[in-house]
Design an enzyme around this catalytic site. Sequence first.
Site, mmCIF file in Angstrom:
data_model
loop_
_atom_site.group_PDB
_atom_site.id
_atom_site.type_symbol
_atom_site.label_atom_id
_atom_site.label_comp_id
_atom_site.label_asym_id
_atom_site.label_seq_id
_atom_site.Cartn_x
_atom_site.Cartn_y
_atom_site.Cartn_z
ATOM 1 N N TRP A 10 25.742 -22.124 -33.784
ATOM 2 C CA TRP A 10 25.108 -23.606 -33.825
ATOM 3 C C TRP A 10 25.746 -24.417 -34.864
ATOM 4 C CZ3 TRP A 10 21.630 -26.186 -30.915
ATOM 5 C CH2 TRP A 10 21.348 -27.291 -31.540
ATOM 6 N N ASN A 69 24.823 -28.442 -36.281
ATOM 7 C CA ASN A 69 24.442 -29.935 -35.855
ATOM 8 C C ASN A 69 24.798 -31.018 -36.903
ATOM 9 O OD1 ASN A 69 21.758 -28.098 -37.057
ATOM 10 N ND2 ASN A 69 21.136 -30.096 -37.418
ATOM 11 N N ASP A 70 24.195 -31.482 -37.984
ATOM 12 C CA ASP A 70 24.653 -32.747 -38.770
ATOM 13 C C ASP A 70 25.812 -32.299 -39.287
ATOM 14 O OD1 ASP A 70 22.033 -32.997 -38.093
ATOM 15 O OD2 ASP A 70 21.431 -33.383 -40.052
ATOM 16 N N GLN A 90 25.761 -28.409 -40.550
ATOM 17 C CA GLN A 90 24.566 -27.671 -40.231
ATOM 18 C C GLN A 90 24.917 -26.502 -39.526
ATOM 19 O OE1 GLN A 90 20.740 -28.310 -41.690
ATOM 20 N NE2 GLN A 90 22.487 -28.517 -42.914
ATOM 21 N N TRP A 92 19.497 -23.319 -32.933
ATOM 22 C CA TRP A 92 19.172 -23.733 -34.281
ATOM 23 C C TRP A 92 18.372 -22.767 -35.031
ATOM 24 C CZ3 TRP A 92 15.267 -24.392 -37.571
ATOM 25 C CH2 TRP A 92 15.370 -25.304 -38.623
ATOM 26 N N SER A 133 20.502 -30.814 -44.685
ATOM 27 C CA SER A 133 21.396 -31.815 -44.862
ATOM 28 C C SER A 133 21.703 -32.168 -46.147
ATOM 29 C CB SER A 133 21.462 -32.903 -43.772
ATOM 30 O OG SER A 133 22.009 -32.562 -42.484
ATOM 31 N N ARG A 161 14.049 -35.382 -47.252
ATOM 32 C CA ARG A 161 15.197 -34.574 -47.215
ATOM 33 C C ARG A 161 16.664 -35.704 -46.763
ATOM 34 N NH1 ARG A 161 12.285 -33.473 -42.465
ATOM 35 N NH2 ARG A 161 13.108 -34.524 -40.368
ATOM 36 N N ASP A 162 17.649 -34.872 -46.938
ATOM 37 C CA ASP A 162 18.914 -35.458 -46.533
ATOM 38 C C ASP A 162 19.405 -36.473 -47.582
ATOM 39 O OD1 ASP A 162 18.545 -33.731 -44.036
ATOM 40 O OD2 ASP A 162 17.656 -35.714 -43.083
ATOM 41 N N GLU A 189 15.348 -39.772 -41.002
ATOM 42 C CA GLU A 189 16.190 -38.643 -41.326
ATOM 43 C C GLU A 189 17.701 -39.210 -41.740
ATOM 44 O OE1 GLU A 189 15.196 -34.734 -39.154
ATOM 45 O OE2 GLU A 189 16.125 -36.168 -37.638
#
Length: 495
Positions: free
Chosen positions: A39, A41-42, A58, A66, A105, A165-166, A219
């Site tokens: 998987w 993602n970001d 990610q 995920w 992230s 976060r991030d 986010e």
Amino acid sequence: MPHQAHQLALAKADQAREAHAVRRGDMRPAYHFTAPYGWLNDPNGLIQHQGVYHLFYQHNPYATHWAQMHWGHAVSRDLLAWTHLPVALAPSEPYDCDTRGGCYSGSAIMAGDALTLLYTGCTHKNGLEEQTQNLAFSTDGIHFTKYPQNPVIPKPPKGGSEQFRDPKVWQWGQSYYAVLGNSMDARGCVLLYRSDDLRAWAYCGVLLHAQPGQGWMWECPDFFPLGNRWMLTVSAMGVQGNRNLWFVGDFDNQTGCFTPLQQGFLDVGDDFYAPQSFLDEHNRRIMIGWADHKSQREGVPPDAATASHGFCGHLCLPRVVTLAKGDTPRFAPIPEVTAYRINPLHGALPEVPAQPVLLGQWNTTAVEALLLLDFQHSSAKQVTLAWQHDPSHATTLVYDRAAGMLRLDRNQTDECVSGVVEHAVGAPETLALHIFFDRNSLELFIQDGVCVLSANVFPKENALQMRLSAQGGQGPRAVWDLWEIKPCTPRQNET
Ligand code: FRU
């Protein structure tokens, strides 16, 4: 020992990826980034160092859904041909080890000779998420060691929710700054922090608060100088419509005050989220987003179309962001993609007819198209561009000139994606479309990048025919250039 725990977790993750070596490659895009297995993602930690672009992302190296976020890692010299490197971060410590959390992230910065990552550790305690900000270092750009004194920002400021976060970090003079996503009073916000050494951080305040309707949590914030202004971008949770917001304005780094002057959407499609940008060694502001799967039919798992091919998720084509007159951004596909063009086709028609004209056909979906429609002598009410995947499946783009709307229709596309995406473009004399098709990905750069529309499609056949027609009056003049794009990244781990 924390260091050992991380090394073990990394070794396990890399073994898992190898054990699941991709069996078939025909669902893989040719020039969009995907994880070697699992998987994605970001995009995270984007940086160029000594000519080499680093992309982290990610990643779940164990499965195509995920869970337990790791940081995947790849390097490239042109942002298109990527070499996969070992997993960079794996959940291993009390602050980031959680199957429903992990190494979330964050961003990268060079500090001395250390490639430094600032990322969010996410765990669950007493039914609540605990999100903290943490450091990891590498001197060889491949192997990362977590900072023994993590977390460096252990909790949100007073009034901030646990959704914290991030971090996106940058250097300004002698200081480091970071923006963080958070929410206060059930509204998204971006927080600003400052540090002299990346280890001790001081909270400076809220950089921007969401207006009603702009989301309960923000986010993946990003904040950077653009032209003579600053641009803030956020991915908003809990909004009805577009979730990718940009704000352009003025920033006073003495007071930490940001005054937005303009705002808009980074992408007008459904499948673009959590972008991150960086300044490369040519001084270009490059943005990469995750081609999220929000337009998939309700109830369809995100990996439905590609899981049996060993992956889920791809990144959008990197975009160069500039500031145009009126303090609005322009988005251009990275020019590096032109090096991968093959089999050019050029054509023109003084008048697009009602009967569909075949512009090109390919035994691949990796195709770039530049199409210019000139309506000076046209009375057509509608122009239709159709991408036929096989005899019964097609994706269509209808330009309804009377309504001034572009309408991308995937209802005749293969399973997993449904729906129509609309975007108002008005009735300009000429309409310029720069189109990138690549297996599961369709990206339209509209009117020289005034806006971009990203949409996922899942044709079963890796083939494409492109047709153009006009309805309801004399068709516009059309000029087009078409190319096939050859695969950029050597297909690894495939048999
Ligand atoms: C955005 C996001 C981030 C978080 C990461 C977890 O897609 O939710 O806020 O850090 O994904 O994978």
